[in-house]
Design a protein around this motif. Structure first.
Motif, short mmCIF file in Angstrom:
data_model
loop_
_atom_site.label_atom_id
_atom_site.label_comp_id
_atom_site.label_asym_id
_atom_site.label_seq_id
_atom_site.Cartn_x
_atom_site.Cartn_y
_atom_site.Cartn_z
N VAL A 16 22.59 -25.78 9.57
CA VAL A 16 21.62 -25.37 8.56
C VAL A 16 20.51 -24.60 9.26
O VAL A 16 19.92 -25.10 10.22
N PRO A 17 20.20 -23.39 8.85
CA PRO A 17 19.17 -22.61 9.52
C PRO A 17 17.82 -23.31 9.49
O PRO A 17 17.50 -24.05 8.56
N THR A 18 17.03 -23.07 10.51
CA THR A 18 15.68 -23.59 10.55
C THR A 18 14.86 -22.94 9.45
O THR A 18 14.92 -21.73 9.24
N VAL A 19 14.11 -23.74 8.73
CA VAL A 19 13.30 -23.24 7.63
C VAL A 19 11.85 -23.15 8.08
O VAL A 19 11.31 -24.09 8.66
N SER A 20 11.21 -22.01 7.80
CA SER A 20 9.79 -21.83 8.08
C SER A 20 9.04 -21.70 6.77
O SER A 20 9.62 -21.32 5.74
N ARG A 21 7.77 -22.04 6.80
CA ARG A 21 6.95 -21.92 5.60
C ARG A 21 5.67 -21.16 5.92
O ARG A 21 5.09 -21.34 6.99
N ASP A 22 5.25 -20.32 4.97
CA ASP A 22 4.03 -19.56 5.19
C ASP A 22 2.83 -20.30 4.63
O ASP A 22 2.94 -21.47 4.23
N ASP A 23 1.69 -19.63 4.58
CA ASP A 23 0.45 -20.28 4.13
C ASP A 23 0.52 -20.71 2.67
O ASP A 23 -0.21 -21.59 2.24
N ASP A 24 1.39 -20.06 1.88
CA ASP A 24 1.54 -20.41 0.47
C ASP A 24 2.67 -21.40 0.24
O ASP A 24 3.11 -21.60 -0.89
N ASN A 25 3.18 -21.99 1.34
CA ASN A 25 4.26 -22.97 1.30
C ASN A 25 5.57 -22.39 0.78
O ASN A 25 6.42 -23.09 0.23
N VAL A 26 5.76 -21.07 0.95
CA VAL A 26 7.02 -20.42 0.61
C VAL A 26 7.98 -20.60 1.78
O VAL A 26 7.63 -20.34 2.93
N ALA A 27 9.21 -21.06 1.49
CA ALA A 27 10.18 -21.34 2.55
C ALA A 27 10.99 -20.09 2.90
O ALA A 27 11.33 -19.29 2.02
N TYR A 28 11.28 -19.92 4.18
CA TYR A 28 12.10 -18.82 4.68
C TYR A 28 13.25 -19.41 5.50
O TYR A 28 13.01 -20.20 6.42
N PRO A 29 14.49 -19.06 5.19
CA PRO A 29 15.63 -19.68 5.88
C PRO A 29 15.74 -19.34 7.35
O PRO A 29 16.34 -20.09 8.12
N GLU A 30 15.23 -18.20 7.80
CA GLU A 30 15.26 -17.78 9.21
C GLU A 30 16.67 -17.57 9.75
O GLU A 30 16.88 -17.55 10.96
N GLY A 31 17.65 -17.42 8.88
CA GLY A 31 19.01 -17.20 9.36
C GLY A 31 20.03 -17.58 8.29
O GLY A 31 19.69 -17.81 7.14
N GLY A 32 21.29 -17.64 8.70
CA GLY A 32 22.37 -17.93 7.76
C GLY A 32 23.04 -16.66 7.28
O GLY A 32 22.55 -15.54 7.49
N TRP A 33 24.19 -16.82 6.63
CA TRP A 33 24.98 -15.67 6.19
C TRP A 33 24.20 -14.75 5.25
O TRP A 33 24.20 -13.53 5.41
N THR A 147 12.02 1.53 2.18
CA THR A 147 11.00 0.59 1.74
C THR A 147 11.62 -0.72 1.25
O THR A 147 11.25 -1.80 1.74
N PRO A 148 12.56 -0.71 0.30
CA PRO A 148 13.17 -1.98 -0.10
C PRO A 148 14.08 -2.58 0.96
O PRO A 148 14.21 -3.80 1.04
N ALA A 149 14.70 -1.73 1.81
CA ALA A 149 15.59 -2.26 2.84
C ALA A 149 14.83 -3.15 3.82
O ALA A 149 15.26 -4.26 4.14
N LEU A 150 13.67 -2.69 4.31
CA LEU A 150 12.90 -3.49 5.24
C LEU A 150 12.14 -4.61 4.54
O LEU A 150 11.95 -5.69 5.10
N SER A 151 11.74 -4.37 3.30
CA SER A 151 11.04 -5.43 2.55
C SER A 151 11.97 -6.60 2.27
O SER A 151 11.54 -7.76 2.30
N ALA A 152 13.23 -6.33 2.00
CA ALA A 152 14.19 -7.40 1.71
C ALA A 152 14.37 -8.31 2.92
O ALA A 152 14.56 -9.52 2.77
N VAL A 153 14.33 -7.75 4.12
CA VAL A 153 14.46 -8.56 5.34
C VAL A 153 13.34 -9.60 5.40
O VAL A 153 13.56 -10.75 5.79
N SER A 154 12.14 -9.22 4.97
CA SER A 154 11.00 -10.13 5.04
C SER A 154 11.13 -11.30 4.06
O SER A 154 10.40 -12.29 4.17
N HIS A 155 12.05 -11.23 3.11
CA HIS A 155 12.28 -12.33 2.19
C HIS A 155 13.01 -13.49 2.86
O HIS A 155 13.01 -14.61 2.35
N PHE A 156 13.66 -13.21 3.97
CA PHE A 156 14.51 -14.22 4.61
C PHE A 156 13.98 -14.69 5.97
O PHE A 156 14.46 -15.68 6.50
#
Length: 439
Positions: A16-33, A147-156
């Motif tokens: 299971v990928p390591t999950v990170s959270r930002d200041d707003d408590n939004v979770a980011y998977p940091e990896g996975g398929w 713009t959306p290509a690089l922005s989408a990366v930041s979602h994960f």
């Protein structure tokens, strides 16, 4: 985080990928398929978008020798400066559309623009044709894709965002290798029209992968409009970052646009090899897009950017400037110019690889996550006007120095020096002046 499961020795342990959270408590998977497939899709998207941006020098050189032979360097440069300007400026409203509706519609529209641009280039004959097809249509298409290509990366990714964004942006360097080498062979073999059409077919394949794989993950934000806000420039660290980015982009597109014409003008290299210099630059940039982002995640994004700017400045002073001053009166001098140009293209390509990919990550360090859109829009609204004027200014300098390039090189060095000072000062405002601080 990992879950505990009862299993025998033959049962694979789920990863299971390591999950990170930002200041707003939004979770980011940091990896996975799901996350890495988006990076792959973004890589193919930037092959088209940034790949074409990294190939403007080839088109500039070809048009100045053929269809637009009667125009001076500065006038031709406006076509490509408008292209780069729109590539950055249009992101101001493309970003909010991405937040509200996701990436697929935008990337599809951008793909249509870029493919159409390549197929229409073959029938262009007048200056305004190239301005409309390459400058405006191509610039809009590039912005709609990257713009959306690089922005989408930041979602994960959050902690590993610099690394993931660098890998995605490396597609632009790969395109910058493929397209110049292809055009070098295709122009004399099949002519300009069919050369651009063949590039258009490559665009179709790459865009299909990008459309299929790039997706967003965070909840949509309908109705959100992100507009520039000059009041946030009161933040001194952010103001300095914006100025640093402005001068950096002012400098960056000068070698990208004029290195090919410089190589031809010296007389030390044949025209075919001058086309290869752009490919050599992008070969260095391919690693340079990824490595500074990876290092930045470990040692600090600002630290990584500052190191890259030092190398950009140093290589321009020690390699490109001597090559621009020398005159190939003898075979030895011609060889020296050629060697200096090759080494410069390779090292500068590596050093400048982070100039586009790492800057948005640095912007994100100066604001809360929920304010990123406003900070990014304000920064690149200002920066885009630098990209609009940088290429024509360089063209005017070439004309003012009688076709020599030392003036352009000095201009590039000065811009990088100012940028470097601004980034160092911005970092100092945030964490002080100690070198060992990760930031």
């Amino acid at each position: 985080m990992t879950e505990k499961h009862l299993h025998d020795e033959s049962t694979p342990i789920p990863v299971v990928p390591t999950v990170s959270r930002d200041d707003d408590n939004v979770a980011y998977p940091e990896g996975g398929w799901a996350a890495w497939s988006v990076v792959v899709g973004s890589f193919f998207g930037t092959v088209v978008a940034f790949g074409m941006m990294n190939t403007v020098g080839i088109f500039h050189q070809y048009l100045s020798e053929h269809q637009l032979k009667g125009y001076n360097e500065s006038t031709i440069g406006w076509i490509f400066s408008v292209y780069v300007f729109l590539s950055f400026f249009c992101g101001i409203q493309i970003g909010p559309i991405f937040d509200a509706h996701g990436p697929r519609l935008l990337i599809t529209a951008g793909s249509i623009c870029m493919i159409a641009s390549m197929f229409l280039l073959g029938v262009c004959t007048a200056y305004w044709h190239f301005m409309l097809v390459f400058g405006i249509l191509g610039g809009l298409g590039t912005s709609l894709i990257f713009t959306p290509a690089l922005s989408a990366v930041s979602h994960f990714f959050l902690v590993k965002r610099g690394n993931a964004t660098g890998i995605a942006a490396a597609g632009g360097s790969m395109g910058g290798i493929i397209f110049p080498l292809s055009l070098q062979r295709l122009f004399p073999a099949v002519g300009f029209a069919w050369a651009t059409r063949i590039i258009g077919f490559i665009f179709i394949a790459c865009c299909a992968v990008a459309i299929a794989l790039i997706r967003s993950r965070l909840p949509p934000k309908p109705g959100q409009a992100v507009m520039p806000d000059l009041k946030i420039l009161k933040n001194r660290a952010y103001l300095l970052l914006t100025l640093g980015t402005y001068f950096m982009e002012w400098a960056l597109f000068v070698p990208i646009t004029y290195l090919t014409s410089f190589a031809t003008a010296t007389g030390a290299m044949d025209p075919a090899f001058s086309y290869q210099l752009i490919a050599i630059m992008n070969a260095g940039s391919c690693l340079g897009r990824w490595a500074p982002g990876y290092v930045g995640d470990k040692l600090g994004r600002f630290n990584s950017m500052i190191a890259a700017l030092v190398l950009c400045t140093a290589t321009s002073v020690t390699l490109w400037l001597p090559a621009s001053i020398l005159t190939p009166h003898t075979a030895a001098e011609a060889t020296t110019i050629k060697v200096l140009s090759i080494v410069y293209a390779l090292i500068f390509g590596f050093a400048s690889g982070s100039n586009i990919s790492l800057t948005p990550v640095c912007v994100g360090q100066l604001c809360d996550t929920n304010e990123y859109g406003r900070y990014y829009a304000t920064c690149y609204t200002i920066v885009s006007f630098g990209t609009l004027t940088g290429i024509p200014i360089a063209g005017s300098l070439i004309s003012a120095t009688g076709g020599h390039y030392w003036g352009v090189v000095i201009w590039t060095v000065l811009c990088y020096l100012v940028s470097l000072c601004c980034f160092i000062w911005s970092r100092g405002e945030m964490v002080g002046w100690k070198l060992g601080v990760k930031y």
